[in-house]
Design a protein around this motif. Sequence first.
Motif, short mmCIF file in Angstrom:
data_model
loop_
_atom_site.label_atom_id
_atom_site.label_comp_id
_atom_site.label_asym_id
_atom_site.label_seq_id
_atom_site.Cartn_x
_atom_site.Cartn_y
_atom_site.Cartn_z
N UNK A 17 0.82 -1.21 0.00
CA UNK A 17 0.00 0.00 0.00
C UNK A 17 0.85 1.26 0.00
N UNK A 18 2.11 1.14 0.40
CA UNK A 18 3.00 2.30 0.46
C UNK A 18 3.85 2.48 -0.79
N UNK A 19 3.64 1.66 -1.81
CA UNK A 19 4.39 1.82 -3.06
C UNK A 19 3.72 2.88 -3.91
N UNK A 28 15.13 -2.47 -10.64
CA UNK A 28 13.85 -1.92 -10.22
C UNK A 28 14.06 -1.05 -8.99
N UNK A 29 13.60 0.19 -9.08
CA UNK A 29 13.67 1.12 -7.96
C UNK A 29 12.24 1.46 -7.55
N UNK A 30 11.94 1.20 -6.28
CA UNK A 30 10.61 1.46 -5.73
C UNK A 30 10.69 2.76 -4.94
N UNK A 34 6.47 7.78 1.33
CA UNK A 34 7.25 8.66 2.20
C UNK A 34 8.47 9.21 1.50
N UNK A 35 8.68 8.81 0.22
CA UNK A 35 9.82 9.30 -0.55
C UNK A 35 11.05 8.41 -0.48
#
Length: 71
Positions: A17-19, A28-30, A34-35
């Motif tokens: 849910x925080x992605x 791959x960079x997520x 929150x940044x």
Amino acid sequence: MITLTRLNGETFQLNALYIEQIQSCPDATITTTTGKKLVVREEEQLIVARMKRFYQDIGFTGQWKGAGDQE
């Protein structure tokens, strides 16, 4: 929660849910809501598939739309 692997081989759990964003260049960079940026071994398509499965598991499937999806 979805399981992901850091580049050093260490696995960790991330609340999908925080992605906010996933970018492949080439790793791959997520980016989280929150940044925070996390670089992982998994490919973008696999991360998205795990996110979809997570949303299904928590009963959130009707709410999720992928980028470019149309009604």
